[in-house]
Design an enzyme around this catalytic site. Structure first.
Site, mmCIF file in Angstrom:
data_model
loop_
_atom_site.group_PDB
_atom_site.id
_atom_site.type_symbol
_atom_site.label_atom_id
_atom_site.label_comp_id
_atom_site.label_asym_id
_atom_site.label_seq_id
_atom_site.Cartn_x
_atom_site.Cartn_y
_atom_site.Cartn_z
ATOM 1 C CD GLN A 513 30.048 30.327 -32.732
ATOM 2 O OE1 GLN A 513 29.758 29.337 -33.459
ATOM 3 N NE2 GLN A 513 29.370 30.569 -31.707
ATOM 4 C CE1 TYR A 594 30.846 20.883 -31.951
ATOM 5 C CE2 TYR A 594 30.169 23.040 -31.370
ATOM 6 C CZ TYR A 594 29.870 22.128 -31.894
ATOM 7 O OH TYR A 594 28.778 21.566 -32.506
ATOM 8 N NE ARG A 642 27.322 30.936 -28.431
ATOM 9 C CZ ARG A 642 25.904 30.709 -28.963
ATOM 10 N NH1 ARG A 642 25.890 29.772 -29.466
ATOM 11 N NH2 ARG A 642 25.256 31.688 -29.055
#
Length: 793
Positions: A513, A594, A642
């Site tokens: 990821q 993020y 995601r």
């Protein structure tokens, strides 16, 4: 409607033995309130009166009911075995009367597009609401309760002054709750469907769900018998369907006739009848507090749960049992009311979460219409997450096996152990070890800890093991302990880990990821203070807009056009290294606040240039990064994304925007969307609960038409099987369960007796593929049972 879904209790069984009459009167009971006022003569108020009078015959109990004794606006009531158990222990007389009138049945019929599917083994019991009230009226009179019908209760202030205890059981429109609004702080939420309570003069032979696809939209019938010659019928539909069909212009008789015509097949051409029936919108009631002084809320005044899973009568009866028990156990009214709320609140909250999942399923019923018929039926039965694959398999193995065959499960294979293909990668099962930040790297280099951590979980049988968020630059770290892929040394260390997984756990895929911390960087290790800034050595932060994550936190710099280009190149360079390091799958982290997530959310992106403003503009930079990474990532290896499907905060990403985001990434080549939620803003208000994020994955899967990975408090293999078989997810990612048990997937296979290709025990571990025997096993088996009724005993 049903107080249980598939016969499962809406709460635990603590109430089943809570109330036992104390005779003679004990000193503790003498301290209990003697004069009790009850506002509302529905089942909850009446049963409270029965219990309080039975426990203390000298207690003065008065019930005010504005309607006549035989006025009732529903038809049938369903009670669970747990609730009946509580009634049996508390008052055998009421229990015996109920038992004599209950109608029982086991089957659920689901009719959709001319096909009826039946699931059995559910064990419902119901009786008429009017008969229930008659039983409680008779019991109250026998015990000496003062029943005052056609009488408005005095003002709650007056009752509170004149009585020791005031029980407000005055329903969803509670005037008591409104009187003390500032104390109770109620929150009422209206939902998107209209429904009407009706009845039929014959008994259905099962609990029925019938779906009608009309020119105006989808409508559904919920029906069940409550007497040998009568059934409750609830007709429900979305508000816009209700208006399009003209129901807003019809009177009671016309609505009743129209419903009978629409569902003529279910009714066998017979008519429906009404009883002051009106179309209404369900409202969920939640109160911050349930008591104020000596006034306490009970039943619908305190809480509601949608009729498709939670009967208000059932919850009110359970409230009465708990309240009476707490008054018996506690020395003062204040302590009793506190104990009552502490006991009932978590039970009610759990029921309301399940009811919310159920009502939203019916609100979005059109989403599932194209599912194969057996899978549709299974989806409906498991909609609240309280009925699961495993307990359906125990109740009705033939039905469950037919759903599994339709899904494509080989014989003896649980849904979670069926393979799933993403581009050129075939996962041997549907279990994913979710990305979990370990904060244990040195200078971004993963070490022995990462080898053991990821290697152990790869040996544990999951189809896909994901790394933590691997940072694309030094500045993009969350903490000094975060792993990276911005140097060759880091890539070599990751290669050591992927080589181990491929050699020692063949058949298990490992994914990376990639992400950038954005405004959530330069913080301490999680166990030293999550999201708190470093005491020293902080590095500058960047973000879409100069907004700190927390008040008083470091303010990030707004990224310039040139810096956006630099960040994009950092992602592509990291993707190059990830490919050379041997990862099988790459996930782009666009969630949890993020950097890339910061562009997507309107709460964190306040830009006025081409990268901010409309949802399309907020998507622009994340899509540019995705395209750049996809261009350098090997064509045969899958890429996932995601996303946070909601920010759990007002003004954040809407469900519709989440679907649009997923659809956009799919159009750019994403092979699946990993659907998470929240962590975007610090003042979020998540609605935690079992599998609480799965509905967001479900919606994206069906509306965006892209495979999804579901996450969020999925804790059991039964949950995984249920989500996969119902079609709510394609893969399930679990984090904490894999921290608790690195071999979670292997143990899930052992517990289900599965030994097929969907999971393989490493050769050195095969001796552990069966649960070790514990405790003594050499005791003699019971050979003979003597029954107390035998004369020779």
């Amino acid at each position: 409607m049903s107080s249980t879904q598939g016969g499962l209790p809406a709460s635990g069984a603590r109430e089943t033995a809570r109330v036992t009459p104390t005779t003679p009167h004990s000193p503790a009971t003498a301290r209990h309130p003697l004069r009790t006022a009850i506002i509302g003569g529905g089942p909850g108020g009446l049963y409270t009166a029965v219990l309080l009078k039975r426990l203390a015959p000298d207690r003065e109990v008065t019930v005010w009911e504005r309607n006549a004794p035989d006025d009732t606006f529903g038809f049938g009531v369903v009670l669970s075995d747990e609730t009946l158990g509580g009634i049996e222990h508390a008052d055998p007389a009421v229990y015996a009367a109920l038992q004599a009138d209950f109608v029982r049945w086991d089957d659920i019929h689901i009719t959709h597009r001319g096909t009826r599917r039946t699931s059995t083994g559910h064990g419902f019991a119901a009786l008429g609401r009017r008969r229930l009230l008659e039983i409680l009226h008779d019991r109250c009179r026998t015990l000496g309760v003062d029943l005052r019908f056609r009488a408005e209760a005095p003002h709650p202030d007056r009752l509170a002054r004149e009585y020791d205890l005031v029980v407000a059981a005055d329903g969803v429109h509670s005037t008591t709750r409104a009187t003390y609004r500032d104390a109770f702080r109620p929150r009422l939420t209206a939902h998107r469907c209209r429904y009407i309570w009706l009845a039929a003069d014959f008994a259905f032979d099962a609990f029925r769900f019938d779906i009608a696809e009309t020119e105006h939209g989808v409508m559904q019938l919920h029906g069940y018998p409550y007497a040998p010659d009568a059934s409750t019928v609830i007709v429900e539909m979305r508000e816009e369907v209700w208006k399009a069909a003209g129901f807003d212009e019809l009177d009671e008789a016309e609505s009743t006739a129209r419903c009978a015509k629409i569902f003529t097949d279910a009714l066998g051409g017979r008519p429906l009848k009404s009883n002051k029936s009106a179309w209404t919108t369900f409202r969920t009631v939640v109160n911050a507090r349930w008591s104020h002084g000596n006034v306490v809320l009970l039943g619908d005044a305190a809480h509601t749960a949608h009729f498709s899973i939670g009967s208000g009568t059932k919850l009110a009866v359970e409230d009465a049992l708990a309240l009476a028990a707490c008054l018996e156990e506690q020395p003062t009214v204040d302590e009793a009311l506190t104990a009552y709320e502490e006991e009932r609140r978590p039970v009610v909250a759990s029921t309301q979460r399940a009811a919310k999942a159920s009502l939203e399923w019916f609100e979005d019923l059109s989403r599932y219409l194209d599912q194969p018929p057996r899978r549709f039926a299974f989806n409906l039965l498991t909609r609240s997450r309280r009925v699961t694959h495993d307990n359906l398999r125990l109740r009705d193995p033939r039905f469950t096996e037919s759903v599994e065959r339709e899904f494509g499960c080989p014989p003896g294979t649980p849904p979670m152990f069926t393979p799933f293909r993403l581009r050129g990668l075939t996962l041997r099962n549907r279990v994913v070890v979710s990305p979990m930040d370990m904060y244990s790297a040195t200078d971004g280099v993963p070490g022995d800890f990462h080898l053991v951590h990821l290697g152990a979980r790869a040996l544990g049988g999951a189809g896909l093991v994901m790394t933590e968020m691997v940072c694309v630059s030094e500045q993009g770290r969350i903490t000094p302990g975060c792993a990276g892929l911005y140097t060759g040394r880091q890539a070599e260390a990751w290669r050591r880990i992927t080589d181990f997984v491929h050699a020692q756990a063949p058949g298990t895929a490992i994914g990376v990821q990639l992400g950038h911390s954005g405004r959530k960087g330069s913080t301490r290790l999680m166990w030293e203070g999550m999201d708190e800034p470093l005491p020293e050595g902080n590095w500058p932060l960047v973000a879409p807009s100069p907004l700190p994550y927390r008040p008083g936190g470091q303010v990030p710099r707004e990224l310039t056009r040139a810096q956006l280009t630099d960040v994009r190149e950092q992602f592509t360079a990291a993707a190059h290294r990830a490919a050379r390091a041997g990862f099988d799958l790459l996930e782009l982290h666009c969630a949890h606040g993020y950097l890339l997530s910061g562009f997507l959310s309107p709460l964190t992106n306040r830009r006025t240039d081409a990268y901010g403003g409309s949802p399309e503009k907020r998507l622009r930079f994340p899509l540019e990064v995705f395209d750049a990474v996809r261009a350098v990532w090997p064509e045969d290896r899958p890429m996932t994304v995601r996303v946070s499907a909601t920010d759990w905060a007002e003004g954040g990403t809407s469900p519709e925007e989440a679907v649009a985001i997923a659809r956009a990434f799919a159009a750019h080549g994403a092979d699946a969307v990993d659907v998470s939620t929240g962590q975007v803003v610090a003042d979020e208000r998540p609605e935690f609960g079992r599998s609480y994020q799965a509905p967001f994955a479900d919606r994206i899967r069906h509306e965006a038409g892209v495979p999804v990975i579901a996450v969020g408090a999925i804790s059991s293999w039964d949950d995984v099987n249920s989500l996969i078989l119902a079609g709510r997810a394609d893969l399930c990612a679990l984090a904490r369960p894999h921290l608790y048990d690195p071999h979670w997937t292997l143990h899930a296979a052992a517990e289900q007796g599965y030994e097929g290709p969907g999971v393989v025990w490493p050769a050195p571990y095969r001796a552990g593929s069966r649960r070790p025997v514990t405790g003594r096993t050499d005791g003699p088996r019971p050979r003979l049972t003597l029954h107390a009724g035998r004369k020779d005993v």
